[in-house]
Motif scaffolding. Structure first.
Motif, short mmCIF file in Angstrom:
data_model
loop_
_atom_site.label_atom_id
_atom_site.label_comp_id
_atom_site.label_asym_id
_atom_site.label_seq_id
_atom_site.Cartn_x
_atom_site.Cartn_y
_atom_site.Cartn_z
N GLU A 266 0.81 -1.20 0.00
CA GLU A 266 0.00 0.00 0.00
C GLU A 266 0.85 1.26 0.00
O GLU A 266 0.34 2.35 -0.24
N VAL A 267 2.14 1.12 0.29
CA VAL A 267 3.06 2.26 0.31
C VAL A 267 4.28 1.91 -0.53
O VAL A 267 4.89 0.86 -0.36
N PHE A 268 4.60 2.79 -1.46
CA PHE A 268 5.76 2.63 -2.34
C PHE A 268 6.66 3.83 -2.11
O PHE A 268 6.23 4.97 -2.25
N ILE A 269 7.92 3.57 -1.73
CA ILE A 269 8.86 4.64 -1.40
C ILE A 269 10.04 4.57 -2.37
O ILE A 269 10.63 3.51 -2.56
N GLU A 270 10.34 5.72 -2.96
CA GLU A 270 11.53 5.81 -3.79
C GLU A 270 12.22 7.14 -3.48
O GLU A 270 11.56 8.08 -3.03
N GLY A 271 13.52 7.17 -3.66
CA GLY A 271 14.21 8.40 -3.34
C GLY A 271 15.69 8.33 -3.64
O GLY A 271 16.16 7.39 -4.28
N LEU A 272 16.37 9.35 -3.17
CA LEU A 272 17.80 9.42 -3.41
C LEU A 272 18.50 10.13 -2.26
O LEU A 272 17.88 10.87 -1.50
N ILE A 273 19.79 9.85 -2.16
CA ILE A 273 20.64 10.56 -1.21
C ILE A 273 21.09 11.83 -1.92
O ILE A 273 21.75 11.76 -2.96
N ASN A 274 20.70 12.98 -1.39
CA ASN A 274 21.04 14.24 -2.07
C ASN A 274 22.15 15.02 -1.36
O ASN A 274 22.52 16.10 -1.82
N ASN A 275 22.67 14.47 -0.27
CA ASN A 275 23.76 15.13 0.44
C ASN A 275 24.54 14.08 1.23
O ASN A 275 23.96 13.30 1.96
N TYR A 276 25.84 14.08 1.05
CA TYR A 276 26.74 13.23 1.83
C TYR A 276 28.00 14.06 2.02
O TYR A 276 28.76 14.25 1.07
N GLN A 277 28.19 14.60 3.22
CA GLN A 277 29.21 15.60 3.40
C GLN A 277 29.89 15.46 4.76
O GLN A 277 29.23 15.21 5.77
N VAL A 278 31.20 15.66 4.77
CA VAL A 278 31.97 15.72 6.01
C VAL A 278 32.53 17.13 6.15
O VAL A 278 33.16 17.64 5.22
N MET A 279 32.24 17.75 7.31
CA MET A 279 32.71 19.11 7.55
C MET A 279 33.32 19.21 8.95
O MET A 279 32.85 18.55 9.87
N PRO A 280 34.33 20.06 9.10
CA PRO A 280 34.89 20.27 10.44
C PRO A 280 33.94 21.13 11.27
O PRO A 280 33.28 22.03 10.76
N ILE A 281 33.86 20.82 12.55
CA ILE A 281 33.11 21.63 13.51
C ILE A 281 33.97 21.80 14.74
O ILE A 281 35.04 21.20 14.85
#
Length: 100
Positions: A11-26
């Motif tokens: 009853e539920v169909f999910i599709e998608g994509l990874i739109n951000n994969y980032q490593v940043m200093p904090i």
């Protein structure tokens, strides 16, 4: 890359994509070096619901996990991914159940 999650007759169909994969200093220290790094992952999902009425929900979520800057990402990446994936899954569940 697009990801599709489907089972026959659902009853539920999910599709998608990874739109951000980032490593940043904090947590920059006095000597301008980072004490911590942050891995951030964002996803964009299309949720197609067939029952009780046809509906499409566009959903995006971004989550992160911090790790020590002196640690090599490759050595902690699997654990960070597990933590972030659990957060993203909870966001999706909250979105799906929040409409009931």
């Amino acid at each position: 890359f697009p990801v599709t999650i489907a089972t026959g007759g659902g009853e539920v169909f999910i599709e998608g994509l990874i739109n951000n994969y980032q490593v940043m200093p904090i947590a920059i220290q006095n000597n301008n070096s980072a004490a911590q790094n942050r891995l951030t992952i964002g996803v964009q999902l299309n949720i197609n619901i067939s029952v009780p009425k046809p509906e499409t929900i566009n959903f995006s979520s971004t989550r992160f996990a911090d790790f020590n800057a002196s640690t090599n990402l490759a050595s902690v990446e699997n654990q960070l991914l597990e933590d972030i994936n659990a957060q993203l899954a909870q966001d999706l569940i909250n979105k799906l159940l929040g409409n009931w």
